[in-house]
Write an enzyme that holds these catalytic residues in place. Sequence first.
Site, PDB file in Angstrom:
ATOM      1  N   LYS A  53     -44.769 112.197  33.571  1.00  0.00           N
ATOM      2  CA  LYS A  53     -44.688 113.570  33.076  1.00  0.00           C
ATOM      3  C   LYS A  53     -46.063 114.077  32.696  1.00  0.00           C
ATOM      4  O   LYS A  53     -46.446 115.208  33.018  1.00  0.00           O
ATOM      5  CB  LYS A  53     -43.735 113.641  31.863  1.00  0.00           C
ATOM      6  CG  LYS A  53     -42.280 113.510  32.259  1.00  0.00           C
ATOM      7  CD  LYS A  53     -41.356 113.340  31.072  1.00  0.00           C
ATOM      8  CE  LYS A  53     -39.922 113.104  31.557  1.00  0.00           C
ATOM      9  NZ  LYS A  53     -38.988 112.741  30.510  1.00  0.00           N
ATOM     10  N   GLN A  97     -38.974 111.694  24.164  1.00  0.00           N
ATOM     11  CA  GLN A  97     -38.339 110.857  25.188  1.00  0.00           C
ATOM     12  C   GLN A  97     -37.177 110.069  24.584  1.00  0.00           C
ATOM     13  O   GLN A  97     -37.322 109.403  23.562  1.00  0.00           O
ATOM     14  CB  GLN A  97     -39.394 109.896  25.777  1.00  0.00           C
ATOM     15  CG  GLN A  97     -38.875 109.032  26.902  1.00  0.00           C
ATOM     16  CD  GLN A  97     -38.507 109.832  28.154  1.00  0.00           C
ATOM     17  OE1 GLN A  97     -39.221 110.738  28.551  1.00  0.00           O
ATOM     18  NE2 GLN A  97     -37.373 109.492  28.757  1.00  0.00           N
ATOM     19  N   ASP A 120     -36.775 120.534  27.411  1.00  0.00           N
ATOM     20  CA  ASP A 120     -35.754 119.616  27.920  1.00  0.00           C
ATOM     21  C   ASP A 120     -34.379 120.306  27.971  1.00  0.00           C
ATOM     22  O   ASP A 120     -33.472 119.828  28.635  1.00  0.00           O
ATOM     23  CB  ASP A 120     -35.634 118.410  26.962  1.00  0.00           C
ATOM     24  CG  ASP A 120     -36.022 117.104  27.635  1.00  0.00           C
ATOM     25  OD1 ASP A 120     -36.204 117.097  28.862  1.00  0.00           O
ATOM     26  OD2 ASP A 120     -36.121 116.096  26.918  1.00  0.00           O
TER      27      ASP A 120
END
Length: 293
Positions: A53, A97, A120
């Site tokens: 990422k 995460q 997200d």
Amino acid sequence: MPAELIDGAAVAKKIRGEVAVRCAALAARGIVPGLSVVLVGDDGGSAAYVRNKEKASIEVGMRGETIRMPATTTQDELLAVVDRLNADPAVHGILVQMPVPKQIDPQAVIRRIASSKDVDGFHPVNVGKVLIGERDGFAPCTPAGVHVLLQEYGVETAGKHVVIVGRSNIVGKPMMALLIQQGAGGDATVTVCHSRTPDLAWHTKRADIVIAAVGRPGTITGDMIRPGAVVIDVGTSRVADPTTKSGMRLLGDVDFATVSAVASKLTPVPGGVGPMTIAMLLRNTVRAAEQTA
Ligand code: NAP
């Protein structure tokens, strides 16, 4: 004739190119989109995702950073980092995460992220916006990526029957929310199946489009698919394979050999849905930056 393969890597590359153009336009106005990824603990798989990422964000012209915190981090310590990132105008997108270590409540962390920086798409405000069909919210990256793949490959959803297998908050439920909206890429009739659904094949055989997000290799076999249906395989399971260099192999939920013989279009694993997830994360982040400009 075997199914046409849906090339997620190619579509993801195109989207990253579009994001790079938008980043350059923002840079010309003195804004560099910033994506901060927080990694708590040392889970090997998560560390690899996070590295990808950060690398991908830098490649498109963003300021990508990874904040690494030890596995012993308390919830308050993590929330303090989220608060700092929420307040930092150079940070446009925040991603913690998952999974986080067990002493931390993931929902408390997700709720603490400013919804305007929740790239997200897991914050309840964004979940609600996606369900209502408000386009200024952020859709979760994997179902958003599937949605784009269907549109890029000209797969009509209006009036079609889509069967989604899996009802998770990160894939199945938001996938349903995207497909039932009115308008382009929507207007589908959606059935969502899960582990308590009796006779899964009865449902999948009636689908024009099957989207599998289960995490069990071989869940969907050719005899469960109507000839000509489109099949999207979200599953990614790592299984041991001594014939490969790494000793591991990535498998989807779909039995490729039998399904490719009956489906009209099919995503491979790897190279289908997987590459779209990071591309959509970058797209959400550049939009978050544009919305502050
Ligand atoms: P999850 O939270 O474990 O959800 C799995 C879903 O599958 C659950 O709703 C479960 O039902 C259902 N299920 C399990 N066994 C079933 C069966 N035999 N028949 C029908 N439904 C069944 O998983 P997830 O996070 O949604 O992820 C699903 C898969 O997608 C995983 O392989 C994951 O690695 C992959 N994934 C890939 C990406 C990517 O970027 N490519 C991103 C996200 C996820 P219950 O709710 O009843 O338990």
